[in-house]
Design an enzyme around this catalytic site. Structure first.
Site, PDB file in Angstrom:
ATOM      1  CB  SER A 198     -11.572  -4.360   8.582  1.00 49.50           C
ATOM      2  OG  SER A 198     -10.984  -3.222   9.174  1.00 49.50           O
ATOM      3  NE  ARG A 200      -3.782  -2.216   2.357  1.00 52.75           N
ATOM      4  CZ  ARG A 200      -4.673  -2.485   3.298  1.00 52.75           C
ATOM      5  NH1 ARG A 200      -4.818  -1.653   4.318  1.00 52.75           N
ATOM      6  NH2 ARG A 200      -5.424  -3.571   3.229  1.00 52.75           N
ATOM      7  CD  GLU A 207      -7.854  -1.822  11.060  1.00 49.97           C
ATOM      8  OE1 GLU A 207      -7.733  -2.979  10.613  1.00 49.97           O
ATOM      9  OE2 GLU A 207      -7.311  -0.834  10.556  1.00 49.97           O
ATOM     10  NE  ARG A 256      -0.998   5.152   9.119  1.00 53.12           N
ATOM     11  CZ  ARG A 256      -2.312   4.866   9.082  1.00 53.12           C
ATOM     12  NH1 ARG A 256      -2.847   4.405   7.983  1.00 53.12           N
ATOM     13  NH2 ARG A 256      -3.062   5.058  10.146  1.00 53.12           N
ATOM     14  NE  ARG A 311      -1.829  -1.163  11.177  1.00 53.49           N
ATOM     15  CZ  ARG A 311      -2.711  -0.214  10.900  1.00 53.49           C
ATOM     16  NH1 ARG A 311      -3.914  -0.238  11.475  1.00 53.49           N
ATOM     17  NH2 ARG A 311      -2.418   0.769  10.061  1.00 53.49           N
TER      18      ARG A 311
END
Length: 404
Positions: free
Chosen positions: A335, A245, A332, A260, A371
């Site tokens: 998801s 990403r 988070e 990140r 994560r």
């Protein structure tokens, strides 16, 4: 994409629902483009009938036929342009949110559903960089910012985490898949990442390929263009892949450490199911994500994401956020989204049921991601900087404890 026939029959209902997701303007543009197309269709059909006279035409009829053909050619061009405009407008309309989704457009508007596990009181917590073996400096020399090496026992812990989640998913009926990470544009469009999220995707222009940010894309494309049988469903897949990403627009946000980054590994659940079963399947997938975190002794909370913070494909999304001691807050890590028939319409994945053929419903959810490795390090830390590893992972090759 949305069901255009349903939108025509209830435009006010769609508009009200999409207003919660910021999609009214795109929807109105779609309805206008669709109306233009609908206006042209009968005109073109009428002219086509006029260009097919019965019997031998008279000289006068030949002249009328010539005029009709000229007009038909012009209108067919207009119809083609109108259809292209309608398809372009349709691609920009997001999936309407489920009624249970809260209003709002940021993580502050998410509704907490429950908390599980009690965070440990750690007076001066170490960060994951102080607990695990990560080499960010050498990775910068190799690849640039937001890349990192994961080394030694930390790497073994990461591999055990992914194997743990794959083993658990296998027991739940998910078929393991190692998918391609380079895909064509139609797969990115079909899953809804294009056109809205294109800025976050790495592109290889010379080959017409894109690096995926999740194996959801490849798993969704697995049955692209296929007609499935009702008795085959649900189809449940667990994809393990490296993900990429660009994190466009995230400048200055959490650039320290491995939280990140541009490259990470992930295990992703993906399910094809009948429409009447999709919401029950969504609850089942969330429960599996929670079972994984509970098996790792990680304290977490579940939140219902607000409508304005949902991606274009999702009708509803539940996030699980794990406690990170170094940040003093929940972050988070998973998801789980029900995209209903949005992706299936774009990918042309249908099933044959009692009502004939119709789009399947598709769902996706994170089972394990990098994560979680950070959360394992920080929640397992001891006063001396060592880390105690959950028993579930030591059985799979992770060290029982280690110190950097």
């Amino acid at each position: 994409m949305i069901d255009l026939k349903a939108a025509r029959s209830d435009p006010d209902g769609f508009r009200a629902s999409l207003a919660r997701k910021g999609g009214v303007e795109a929807f109105d543009q779609l309805i206008e483009a669709d109306r233009r197309w609908l206006d042209l269709v009968p005109q073109v059909d009428e002219l086509r009938s006029q260009t097919k006279p019965k019997g031998k035409p008279t000289p006068e009829q030949l002249e009328q036929l010539k005029l009709a053909k000229t007009k038909l050619q012009r209108l067919e061009e207009e119809l083609a342009e109108a259809e292209a405009a309608r398809e372009a407008a349709l691609a920009l309309v997001p999936n309407p949110p489920h009624p249970d989704v809260p209003d709002g457009d940021s993580d502050k508007d998410a509704v907490e559903l429950r908390r599980v596990g009690e965070p440990r009181a750690i007076e001066k917590p170490f960060s994951h960089l102080e607990l695990g073996r990560f080499d960010m400096e050498r990775a910068v020399k190799l690849s640039g910012a937001r890349f990192g090496y994961i080394i030694g026992d930390t790497a073994l812990l990461a591999l055990a985490l992914f194997r743990y989640s794959l083993d658990l998913l296998g027991r739940k009926g998910f078929l393991p898949v190692l998918p391609p990470v380079l895909v064509r544009e139609e797969a990115m469009f079909g899953t809804g990442f294009f056109p809205t999220d294109k800025a976050n995707i790495y592109e290889i222009p010379s080959d017409g390929l894109y690096l995926t940010g999740t194996s959801e894309v490849a798993l969704a494309g697995l049955h692209m263009g296929e007609l499935l049988e009702s008795n085959e469903l649900p189809l449940r897949y667990a994809g393990y892949s490296t993900c990429f990403r660009r994190e466009a627009g995230a400048a200055g946000k959490e650039t320290h450490g491995m939280f990140r980054v541009h490259q990470f590994d992930k295990v992703e659940m993906y399910v094809y199911t009948r429409p009447e079963d999709s919401w029950q399947e969504h609850e089942r997938m969330v429960a599996i994500e929670e079972e994984i975190l509970q098996g790792l002794d990680l304290p977490y909370r579940a939140v219902n994401i607000p409508a304005g913070d949902l991606g274009a494909p999702a009708a509803k999304k539940i996030d699980l956020e794990v406690w990170l001691p170094s940040q003093g807050r929940y972050r988070e890590v998973t998801s789980c989204s029900n995209t209903t028939d949005f992706q299936a319409r774009r990918l042309k994945v249908r099933y044959r049921g009692e009502r004939g053929t119709e789009p399947v419903h598709t769902l996706n959810g994170t089972a394990a991601v990098g994560r979680m490795l950070l959360a394992l390090l920080e929640n397992g830390q001891q006063e001396d900087g060592s880390v105690v590893v959950p028993a579930a992972l030591t059985k799979l090759g992770a060290p029982t404890s280690f110190k950097r």
